[in-house]
Design a protein around this motif. Structure first.
Motif, PDB file in Angstrom:
ATOM      1  N   ARG A 368       9.759  32.810  -7.526  1.00  0.00           N
ATOM      2  CA  ARG A 368      10.430  33.184  -6.285  1.00  0.00           C
ATOM      3  C   ARG A 368      11.757  32.426  -6.138  1.00  0.00           C
ATOM      4  NH1 ARG A 368       8.135  34.249  -0.409  1.00  0.00           N
ATOM      5  NH2 ARG A 368       6.232  34.721  -1.540  1.00  0.00           N
ATOM      6  N   CYS A 371      14.394  33.763  -8.504  1.00  0.00           N
ATOM      7  CA  CYS A 371      14.949  35.051  -8.068  1.00  0.00           C
ATOM      8  C   CYS A 371      15.954  34.852  -6.930  1.00  0.00           C
ATOM      9  CB  CYS A 371      13.833  35.998  -7.626  1.00  0.00           C
ATOM     10  SG  CYS A 371      12.847  36.629  -8.985  1.00  0.00           S
ATOM     11  N   THR A 381      21.968  40.491 -10.115  1.00  0.00           N
ATOM     12  CA  THR A 381      20.778  41.335 -10.302  1.00  0.00           C
ATOM     13  C   THR A 381      20.247  41.321 -11.744  1.00  0.00           C
ATOM     14  OG1 THR A 381      22.184  43.293 -10.520  1.00  0.00           O
ATOM     15  CG2 THR A 381      21.276  42.836  -8.335  1.00  0.00           C
ATOM     16  N   VAL A 384      17.942  38.446 -11.884  1.00  0.00           N
ATOM     17  CA  VAL A 384      16.718  38.710 -11.117  1.00  0.00           C
ATOM     18  C   VAL A 384      15.776  39.572 -11.957  1.00  0.00           C
ATOM     19  CG1 VAL A 384      15.756  39.844  -9.067  1.00  0.00           C
ATOM     20  CG2 VAL A 384      17.888  38.553  -8.880  1.00  0.00           C
ATOM     21  N   HIS A 387      13.990  37.629 -14.535  1.00  0.00           N
ATOM     22  CA  HIS A 387      12.892  36.850 -13.951  1.00  0.00           C
ATOM     23  C   HIS A 387      11.696  37.743 -13.635  1.00  0.00           C
ATOM     24  CE1 HIS A 387      15.257  33.315 -14.010  1.00  0.00           C
ATOM     25  NE2 HIS A 387      16.011  33.591 -12.964  1.00  0.00           N
ATOM     26  N   LEU A 388      11.960  38.968 -13.204  1.00  0.00           N
ATOM     27  CA  LEU A 388      10.846  39.882 -12.916  1.00  0.00           C
ATOM     28  C   LEU A 388      10.076  40.189 -14.206  1.00  0.00           C
ATOM     29  CD1 LEU A 388      12.588  42.274 -10.347  1.00  0.00           C
ATOM     30  CD2 LEU A 388      10.781  40.602  -9.870  1.00  0.00           C
ATOM     31  N   THR A 416       6.128  38.004  -4.459  1.00  0.00           N
ATOM     32  CA  THR A 416       7.462  37.783  -5.023  1.00  0.00           C
ATOM     33  C   THR A 416       7.961  39.050  -5.714  1.00  0.00           C
ATOM     34  OG1 THR A 416       6.976  35.453  -5.379  1.00  0.00           O
ATOM     35  CG2 THR A 416       8.788  36.371  -6.664  1.00  0.00           C
ATOM     36  N   PHE A 420      11.226  41.389  -4.393  1.00  0.00           N
ATOM     37  CA  PHE A 420      12.470  41.543  -5.161  1.00  0.00           C
ATOM     38  C   PHE A 420      12.608  42.935  -5.774  1.00  0.00           C
ATOM     39  CE2 PHE A 420      12.525  37.045  -4.494  1.00  0.00           C
ATOM     40  CZ  PHE A 420      13.879  36.800  -4.292  1.00  0.00           C
TER      41      PHE A 420
END
Ligand code: ZN
Length: 490
Positions: A368, A371, A381, A384, A387-388, A416, A420
């Protein structure tokens, strides 16, 4: 929050902390589309970029008033101040009222934006509905001494303005450079200098989009609408003004000059610009044959496209690049995005299959923060998304039996990823997105397949076959595999 949101301010040429003028209220203005043709990728990028900003600011708790205008007057054929109005021309060619042209393409634009899951702005003002405000704005510039009238038209006196202020501060240009790069006036022009721009244009007799003004029956110059409407809805000073990089000069440069001339100070605190899109390494253009509309992407109906690409593939692809980087569209790149997007959604769906354990052997708490850090770093982005995918790796590791998660950590991971993926990046949850972006329809099919699976489990073959046969009649092809039932439209 520990580290505040930093955004790149074009005017400062730097990433700066975002501190709103009147927190928790944020005023945000984005130059919207000109509506005389179908939306294309060039329209999708600013819409998605500023949708992310709108969503993120809202997520952070700000109350955002997001204004995105509709340019429906004053966009002339030949760039600056010459030629026929593009909407009027389309209306003439198609024998329609200009506002019929505007409404037709605006409806199509809205439909495409909805498919891309771009949230509607708070206010969507039309330039043609704000002629009075634009005339009032011109009067202020006139009174301040930075405009002159010539044969019924009004021009902004760039040289005079530049002597008192600095014309070119946003784009980094200067007036000497402009003298060298703009074409010389042939002596026939109404303008004093080639770089002066129109605030009001007297309409030629055949020009149908016209309004009365103190100077002539005519229409406002293009740059004026954003100054007038931004001020009307967001005030003499507001937080964010965004748009594509192609608008930086002259459009936004002229907006700054207009506001300083009319009000004595600038309006915008943070200027933000998204970069441009190329197709197979080339600029997009009608003459190059690579002009692909959004509808054509969604249906695959264009010679350059090997297949249809769902709106979510397009959205995901755009988000895989930072908004200040260029994006090059190709079939290979889009197909890679489609796969990655499906992998992310598969990971999300797999999350539901995890059974919690008493303890965790893998850390999910950092996800979290990472992100947020990426979003706070000028809306990164692509980071992000990476990370996802770390989240997806955790899910797969746990499902493979190589790690465990406690209920609390499982909840944390789910929250989380949900936040996102869906709230902030605006992706749409789907197992199989259809090509029209109609996610509800895909979900309804999944529901029927769930009922069929339960029927089969009960050995209720009549119900199971009925669902298969009736879906077949409607045009769906079902394929039973070990993992479940796949479906597609025949
Ligand atoms: Zn604008």
């Amino acid at each position: 929050m520990e580290n505040p949101l930093f955004i790149y301010n074009t005017l400062k040429r730097n990433k700066v902390p975002f501190i709103p003028l009147n927190a928790p209220h944020v005023g945000m203005y984005v130059c919207g589309p000109t509506v005389y043709g179908d939306g294309h990728l060039g329209h999708a990028r600013p819409a998605i970029t500023f949708d992310i900003l709108f969503r993120y600011l809202t997520h952070l708790g700000y109350k955002v008033r997001y204004v995105r205008n509709i340019t429906d007057v004053g966009h002339l054929e030949h760039d600056a101040d010459e030629g026929e109005d593009k909407i009027a021309k389309k209306a003439r060619l198609e024998r329609l009222e200009p506002m019929e042209v505007v409404q037709h393409y605006l409806n199509r634009y809205h439909k495409a934006m909805e498919a891309l899951n771009v949230l509607p702005p708070s206010i969507e003002p039309h330039a043609s509905g704000h002629i009075i405000e634009q005339i009032e704005y011109i009067k202020k510039i006139f009174d301040a001494g930075y405009a002159y009238e010539s044969e019924g038209s009004v021009y902004f006196d760039v040289e005079k303005y530049n002597a008192d202020h600095h014309y070119g501060k946003l784009s980094g240009r200067n007036i000497e450079e402009l003298l060298n790069t703009t074409r010389d006036l042939d002596g026939q022009s109404e303008k004093r200098r080639s770089f002066d721009f129109a605030l009001w244009k007297k309409a030629a007799p055949e020009h149908i989009m016209r309004w009365p003004s103190p100077w002539s029956d005519g229409f406002p110059g293009w740059h004026l609408e954003c100054s007038a409407m931004g001020t009307k809805y967001l005030g003499e000073e507001f937080d964010i003004h965004g748009g594509g990089m192609d608008l930086l000069f002259p459009h936004h440069e002229c907006e700054i000059a207009q506001s300083v001339a009319a009000q004595g100070h600038e309006t915008v605190r943070y200027w933000m610009h998204n970069n441009m899109i190329t197709i197979n390494g080339q600029k997009m253009g009608k003459s190059l044959g690579n002009f692909i509309t959004l509808d054509e992407f969604f249906t695959g109906n264009h010679p350059l496209l090997q297949q249809a690409y769902s709106p979510m593939t397009i959205r995901f692809f755009i988000l895989q690049a930072h908004y200040r980087s260029t994006v090059d569209f190709s079939n290979e790149a889009l197909q890679a995005s489609e796969k990655a997007y499906n992998r992310l959604m598969e990971g999300w769906n797999n999350l539901a299959k995890i059974t919690p354990s008493a303890t965790s052997t893998i850390d999910v708490k950092e996800l979290r923060n990472k992100c947020y850090e990426a979003m706070n770093d000028d809306l990164s982005t692509p980071i992000v998304i990476s990370h996802l995918f770390d989240g997806v790796r955790i899910i797969n590791t746990v499902l493979a039996g190589n790690a465990t998660l406690s209920q609390a950590d499982l909840d944390e991971l789910r929250e989380t990823m949900r936040m996102f993926m869906f709230d902030i990046l605006g992706l749409v949850e789907s197992k199989q997105a259809d090509n029209n972006g109609n996610e509800a329809y895909a979900k309804a099919i999944e529901l029927l397949l769930d009922i069929r699976r339960d029927a089969k489990a009960r050995k209720d073959w009549a119900t199971s076959d009925l669902i298969r046969d009736r879906l077949g009649e409607i045009g769906f092809e079902l394929k039973d595999t070990k993992e479940g039932t796949e479906w597609k439209l025949k």
